[in-house]
Write a protein that holds these residues in place. Structure first.
Motif, short mmCIF file in Angstrom:
data_model
loop_
_atom_site.label_atom_id
_atom_site.label_comp_id
_atom_site.label_asym_id
_atom_site.label_seq_id
_atom_site.Cartn_x
_atom_site.Cartn_y
_atom_site.Cartn_z
N ARG A 91 0.84 -1.22 0.00
CA ARG A 91 0.00 0.00 0.00
C ARG A 91 0.87 1.26 0.00
NH1 ARG A 91 -3.15 -3.01 3.55
NH2 ARG A 91 -2.26 -1.95 5.37
N GLU A 92 1.95 1.23 0.79
CA GLU A 92 2.85 2.39 0.85
C GLU A 92 3.55 2.60 -0.49
OE1 GLU A 92 6.70 3.98 3.37
OE2 GLU A 92 5.54 2.30 4.16
N VAL A 93 3.99 1.52 -1.12
CA VAL A 93 4.65 1.63 -2.43
C VAL A 93 3.68 2.19 -3.47
CG1 VAL A 93 5.63 0.27 -4.33
CG2 VAL A 93 6.36 -0.17 -1.98
N ILE A 94 2.47 1.68 -3.48
CA ILE A 94 1.47 2.14 -4.44
C ILE A 94 1.22 3.63 -4.26
CG2 ILE A 94 -0.98 2.00 -5.03
CD1 ILE A 94 -0.79 -1.01 -4.31
N SER A 95 1.04 4.03 -3.02
CA SER A 95 0.77 5.44 -2.73
C SER A 95 1.94 6.32 -3.10
CB SER A 95 0.45 5.58 -1.24
OG SER A 95 0.29 6.92 -0.89
N THR A 96 3.15 5.91 -2.72
CA THR A 96 4.35 6.68 -3.01
C THR A 96 4.58 6.87 -4.50
OG1 THR A 96 5.41 5.90 -0.97
CG2 THR A 96 6.87 6.72 -2.71
N CYS A 97 4.33 5.82 -5.26
CA CYS A 97 4.68 5.84 -6.69
C CYS A 97 3.53 6.16 -7.61
CB CYS A 97 5.28 4.49 -7.08
SG CYS A 97 6.79 4.11 -6.17
N GLY A 98 2.34 6.21 -7.10
CA GLY A 98 1.18 6.43 -7.97
C GLY A 98 0.97 5.25 -8.90
N ALA A 99 1.17 4.04 -8.37
CA ALA A 99 1.10 2.83 -9.19
C ALA A 99 -0.25 2.15 -9.13
CB ALA A 99 2.20 1.86 -8.74
N GLU A 100 -1.29 2.87 -8.72
CA GLU A 100 -2.61 2.25 -8.59
C GLU A 100 -3.07 1.58 -9.88
OE1 GLU A 100 -1.90 5.40 -7.67
OE2 GLU A 100 -2.36 5.53 -5.55
N GLY A 101 -2.83 2.22 -11.00
CA GLY A 101 -3.25 1.67 -12.29
C GLY A 101 -2.56 0.37 -12.63
N TYR A 102 -1.28 0.28 -12.32
CA TYR A 102 -0.51 -0.93 -12.63
C TYR A 102 -1.05 -2.11 -11.86
CZ TYR A 102 3.24 -4.37 -12.47
OH TYR A 102 3.95 -5.54 -12.51
N LEU A 103 -1.26 -1.95 -10.57
CA LEU A 103 -1.72 -3.08 -9.76
C LEU A 103 -3.16 -3.42 -10.04
CD1 LEU A 103 0.12 -2.47 -6.41
CD2 LEU A 103 0.69 -4.05 -8.23
N ALA A 104 -3.98 -2.46 -10.39
CA ALA A 104 -5.38 -2.74 -10.71
C ALA A 104 -5.47 -3.57 -12.00
CB ALA A 104 -6.15 -1.45 -10.85
#
Length: 106
Positions: A91-104
């Motif tokens: 969750r921290e990595v996603i938030s830090t990097c703005g990677a929500e689209g990649y993981l979704a």
């Protein structure tokens, strides 16, 4: 003798670094292949390396390699505290990097 021991420790450290470098490259390349920007993908790989211990980082790398069955098996084998650490770090990595689209999309 102490010098030989020091050289051995440094060599082990370099080997560990190079293994993570390969893992970061795998994560970055797969992330880019799935349509994310280079910046987001490099951040995701670097932050995953920094935030996760070796075992958890290896699970992310396996997932990036498309080894879904093995990834799922390894996740199931984690202890509840490890699962909690993994979830919090991701969750921290996603938030830090703005990677929500990649993981979704994964």
């Amino acid at each position: 003798m102490a010098r030989l021991l020091l050289i051995g420790i440094v060599a082990l450290g370099l080997a560990a670094c190079s293994q993570n470098e390969v893992g970061k490259k795998v994560i970055t390349e797969q992330c880019i292949a799935e349509g994310e920007t280079v910046e987001v993908c490099e951040c995701f790989a670097k932050a995953s390396d920094e935030k996760l211990d070796k075992e958890l980082f290896d699970i992310v790398v396996l997932g990036a390699q498309g080894e879904d069955g093995e990834t799922e098996k390894m996740m199931e084998e984690l202890s509840p505290p490890q699962k909690a650490r993994f979830s919090a770090a991701v969750r921290e990595v996603i938030s830090t990097c703005g990677a929500e689209g990649y993981l979704a999309a994964s």
